[in-house]
Scaffold this motif. Structure first.
Motif, mmCIF file in Angstrom:
data_model
loop_
_atom_site.group_PDB
_atom_site.id
_atom_site.type_symbol
_atom_site.label_atom_id
_atom_site.label_comp_id
_atom_site.label_asym_id
_atom_site.label_seq_id
_atom_site.Cartn_x
_atom_site.Cartn_y
_atom_site.Cartn_z
ATOM 1 N N SER A 15 4.331 -15.629 -1.994
ATOM 2 C CA SER A 15 3.272 -15.725 -0.992
ATOM 3 C C SER A 15 3.029 -17.153 -0.506
ATOM 4 O O SER A 15 2.341 -17.361 0.483
ATOM 5 N N THR A 108 2.928 -8.076 2.513
ATOM 6 C CA THR A 108 2.786 -9.271 1.672
ATOM 7 C C THR A 108 3.717 -10.403 2.096
ATOM 8 O O THR A 108 3.908 -11.355 1.338
ATOM 9 N N ASN A 111 2.594 -12.511 7.444
ATOM 10 C CA ASN A 111 1.200 -12.894 7.688
ATOM 11 C C ASN A 111 0.602 -13.638 6.501
ATOM 12 O O ASN A 111 -0.105 -14.633 6.675
ATOM 13 N N VAL A 112 0.868 -13.144 5.304
ATOM 14 C CA VAL A 112 0.326 -13.768 4.090
ATOM 15 C C VAL A 112 0.883 -15.176 3.921
ATOM 16 O O VAL A 112 0.135 -16.126 3.647
ATOM 17 N N ASN A 116 -1.233 -18.615 4.121
ATOM 18 C CA ASN A 116 -1.231 -19.553 2.996
ATOM 19 C C ASN A 116 -0.750 -20.938 3.416
ATOM 20 O O ASN A 116 -1.227 -21.945 2.892
ATOM 21 N N TYR A 129 -8.697 -12.120 9.412
ATOM 22 C CA TYR A 129 -7.989 -11.405 8.348
ATOM 23 C C TYR A 129 -7.916 -9.897 8.590
ATOM 24 O O TYR A 129 -6.944 -9.248 8.214
ATOM 25 N N ASP A 132 -4.680 -8.187 10.583
ATOM 26 C CA ASP A 132 -3.301 -8.148 10.086
ATOM 27 C C ASP A 132 -2.764 -6.736 10.258
ATOM 28 O O ASP A 132 -3.449 -5.757 9.954
ATOM 29 N N ASP A 134 1.009 -4.285 9.706
ATOM 30 C CA ASP A 134 2.266 -4.252 8.960
ATOM 31 C C ASP A 134 3.322 -3.428 9.690
ATOM 32 O O ASP A 134 3.142 -2.224 9.890
#
Length: 188
Positions: A15, A108, A111-112, A116, A129, A132, A134
């Motif tokens: 991540s 995961t 975007n994550v 980060n 947030y 997001d 998928d």
């Protein structure tokens, strides 16, 4: 258009992976259109300063086509903070941060990792947030509910593992699945 298809290339899998390229396109699954594009290449040394690398990903990159590996020898590579700032400015064309819907390939991954990276660089993330999305989930819905798999059936145009080319392709097949779902299971 307020949907953004994001794709990143990294030299890690976790991540906090080090990002070496960011590609994105605006798209509208409701109208099946793709719009403005964004692409930046990050200097690997700057990427590694802010993110994590792993040997298996480096080995994987060494096995990719010459066109894909050319990413590591680009004269136009920028520092990570510059690339993050450029993406922030580009996505800010969608004025209200709460309207920016960011799609990544894996709940995961893209975007994550990008979120980060913004945190690691002590910069503000340019989307909320709760927006997001998928890609893998909508692909699974297409396969399971429609017996429709444009991810495999639609020809790839460009260089695989080029962040912009990957983002274009992902937007194209997300649009196709969305249109099929919208049209009661009939592919457009």
């Amino acid at each position: 258009m307020n949907h953004v298809m994001l794709d990143i290339e990294t030299i890690g899998k976790g991540s906090n992976a080090a990002i070496i390229s960011i590609g994105a396109v605006f798209f509208c699954p409701d109208t099946n259109k793709v719009g403005a594009e964004f692409h930046t290449v990050i200097d690997p040394a700057s990427a590694a300063f802010f993110g994590e690398m792993d040997a298996s990903t480096i080995k994987w990159w060494m096995q990719q086509d010459d066109e894909a590996r050319a990413l590591f020898n680009r004269d136009d590579a920028v520092k990570l903070k510059v690339g993050l700032d450029e993406f922030y400015e580009w996505v800010s064309q969608i004025e209200n941060v709460k309207d920016r819907i960011i799609w990544g390939n894996g709940a995961t991954f893209d975007n994550v990792i990008l979120a980060n990276a913004y945190r690691s660089a002590r910069m503000k993330q340019p989307w909320a947030y709760f927006n997001d999305r998928d890609v893998r989930t909508i692909v699974a819905l297409g396969r399971e509910l429609l017996n429709f798999d444009p991810k495999k059936d639609m020809p790839f145009e460009g260089v695989k593992h080029d962040a912009l080319d990957d983002a274009r392709h992902q937007a194209k097949y997300v649009n196709a699945i969305y249109q099929a779902l919208k049209n009661n299971g009939v592919a457009a």
